[in-house]
Design an enzyme around this catalytic site. Structure first.
Site, PDB file in Angstrom:
ATOM      1  N   GLY A  55      22.779  27.193   3.601  1.00 25.49           N
ATOM      2  CA  GLY A  55      23.564  26.194   3.511  1.00 25.49           C
ATOM      3  C   GLY A  55      24.638  26.205   4.472  1.00 25.49           C
ATOM      4  O   GLY A  55      24.343  25.785   5.676  1.00 25.49           O
ATOM      5  N   SER A  93      18.145  29.842   7.857  1.00 24.94           N
ATOM      6  CA  SER A  93      19.258  28.703   8.157  1.00 24.94           C
ATOM      7  C   SER A  93      20.683  29.540   8.473  1.00 24.94           C
ATOM      8  O   SER A  93      20.847  30.394   9.146  1.00 24.94           O
ATOM      9  CB  SER A  93      19.231  27.658   7.348  1.00 24.94           C
ATOM     10  OG  SER A  93      19.883  26.565   7.840  1.00 24.94           O
ATOM     11  N   TRP A  94      21.460  29.109   7.524  1.00 12.43           N
ATOM     12  CA  TRP A  94      22.856  29.726   7.420  1.00 12.43           C
ATOM     13  C   TRP A  94      22.544  31.275   7.217  1.00 12.43           C
ATOM     14  O   TRP A  94      23.673  32.015   7.554  1.00 12.43           O
ATOM     15  CB  TRP A  94      23.771  29.184   6.552  1.00 12.43           C
ATOM     16  CG  TRP A  94      24.889  29.941   6.148  1.00 12.43           C
ATOM     17  CD1 TRP A  94      25.072  30.707   4.881  1.00 12.43           C
ATOM     18  CD2 TRP A  94      26.012  30.167   6.882  1.00 12.43           C
ATOM     19  NE1 TRP A  94      26.330  31.263   5.000  1.00 12.43           N
ATOM     20  CE2 TRP A  94      26.928  31.157   6.190  1.00 12.43           C
ATOM     21  CE3 TRP A  94      26.568  29.772   8.099  1.00 12.43           C
ATOM     22  CZ2 TRP A  94      28.250  31.431   6.607  1.00 12.43           C
ATOM     23  CZ3 TRP A  94      27.788  30.159   8.597  1.00 12.43           C
ATOM     24  CH2 TRP A  94      28.618  30.939   7.702  1.00 12.43           C
ATOM     25  N   ASP A 117      11.408  21.680  13.092  1.00  8.37           N
ATOM     26  CA  ASP A 117      12.368  21.750  12.433  1.00  8.37           C
ATOM     27  C   ASP A 117      13.486  20.963  12.915  1.00  8.37           C
ATOM     28  O   ASP A 117      13.908  20.928  14.211  1.00  8.37           O
ATOM     29  CB  ASP A 117      12.593  23.370  12.665  1.00  8.37           C
ATOM     30  CG  ASP A 117      13.967  23.586  11.710  1.00  8.37           C
ATOM     31  OD1 ASP A 117      14.745  22.806  11.175  1.00  8.37           O
ATOM     32  OD2 ASP A 117      14.186  24.920  11.382  1.00  8.37           O
ATOM     33  N   HIS A 121      11.526  23.071   8.449  1.00  9.58           N
ATOM     34  CA  HIS A 121      13.177  24.041   8.126  1.00  9.58           C
ATOM     35  C   HIS A 121      12.703  24.808   6.904  1.00  9.58           C
ATOM     36  O   HIS A 121      13.059  25.687   6.935  1.00  9.58           O
ATOM     37  CB  HIS A 121      14.009  23.068   8.118  1.00  9.58           C
ATOM     38  CG  HIS A 121      15.394  23.955   8.028  1.00  9.58           C
ATOM     39  ND1 HIS A 121      15.661  24.605   9.119  1.00  9.58           N
ATOM     40  CD2 HIS A 121      16.126  24.114   6.993  1.00  9.58           C
ATOM     41  CE1 HIS A 121      16.869  25.186   8.848  1.00  9.58           C
ATOM     42  NE2 HIS A 121      17.052  25.008   7.403  1.00  9.58           N
TER      43      HIS A 121
END
Length: 307
Positions: free
Chosen positions: A42, A109-110, A255, A283
């Site tokens: 996120g 990711s985050w 990605d 991703h």
């Protein structure tokens, strides 16, 4: 290597962490197994039952949680008292609640950003890390996502679609969506925002309409965090350079959310890291090639930290 079967939680709870926030937390797997905490993306992405499937339930004690303002945590989509420092403090509260001394971090990711920030703040609590779809939260990484000179060049029609609803507002795309998400039609704007990221992640966008709770959380949190540079005290590469924590990095060469250069840069500053480049990998952790690479990475890291 295939994903492990779905398993039920052993316990689910709401953990008060202060400032009016309650985190949704769940525990599954072997209570005497290797502790691992899963850090979702996120910001605002929330956890998913699928995230348990990367771990052998007989070998791991699996902790999933929804970060402040995300998923089932309360209050929904709340950005007040919500910074990276708060999230690190929350992780320590979760660790202490389950009486865990040290644990493995698994983030995408985050979730990579948060894992690295936590490892810098609490290195003695981390046995190792599996990091997927590296996001370093540098200005250049956010420019790739949210300016015309980045991914917009690869997806011009979709870039126009995310810009059009806020075309009458002032400022950068992040600033315009910050304004729009503060109004009565926040859920409609959240749908447009999340559709842009879905395209970059190789997923199907949703029809125009009111966004779900998950979409609202994602849009609100991402705009909140990225306008503040991720609430990072110093650049992550500089902060974690030289760390000898064992790390497995998994990154797809298709990605478009987080280009491969971020994984390469992180690998270069972590002497005890292994980088797996996944040909054709996108991703999302649900991409078949990425999912298989993650299961393998967890097993490799387990051997490294238990040898």
């Amino acid at each position: 290597m295939s994903l492990f079967p779905f398993l039920d939680c052993r316990q689910q709870l709401y953990l008060p962490v202060g400032d009016g926030h309650q985190l949704y937390v769940e525990e599954s797997g072997n209570p005497d197994g290797i502790p691992v905490v899963v850090l979702h993306g996120g910001p605002g992405g929330g956890s998913s039952p699928m995230q348990r499937r990367f771990f052998d339930p007989e070998q791991f004690r699996i902790i999933l949680l929804d970060q402040r303002g995300a998923g089932q945590s309360r209050p929904l989509a709340c950005t007040e008292h919500n910074t990276t420092a708060d999230l690190i403090s929350d992780l320590e509260k979760v660790r202490q609640h389950f009486d865990i001394d040290r644990w493995m971090l698994f983030g995408g990711s985050w979730g990579v950003t948060l894992a690295l920030a936590y490892a810098v703040a609490c290195p003695q609590r981390v046995t190792g890390m599996v990091l997927r779809g590296v996001f370093l939260c540098r200005q250049q990484d956010m420019d790739w996502l949210y300016t015309a000179s980045g991914a917009a060049r690869l997806f011009p029609r979709e870039w126009q679609a995310v810009n059009a609803p806020v075309a009458s507002l002032q400022g950068s795309l992040l600033q315009r969506y910050s304004t729009a998400l503060g109004g009565d039609d926040a859920r409609e704007y959240a749908r447009h925002w999340c559709n842009w990221e879905a395209v970059l992640a190789g997923m199907m966008p949703s029809p125009a309409g009111r966004g779900s709770d998950d979409e609202l959380c994602m849009a609100m949190q991402e705009v909140h965090y990225f306008l503040a540079g991720g609430f990072l005290d110093q650049p992550l590469l500089e902060a974690c350079a030289g760390s000898v924590i064992p790390v497995e990095i998994v990154h797809g060469d298709r990605d478009f959310v987080c280009p491969m250069d971020q994984a390469e840069s992180l690998h270069q500053v972590l002497p005890n890291s292994v980088l797996t480049r996944v040909a054709g990998g996108a991703h999302s952790a649900s991409h078949p090639a990425i999912a298989q690479a993650l299961v393998a990475a967890v097993q490799r890291l387990t051997k490294r930290i238990t040898a």
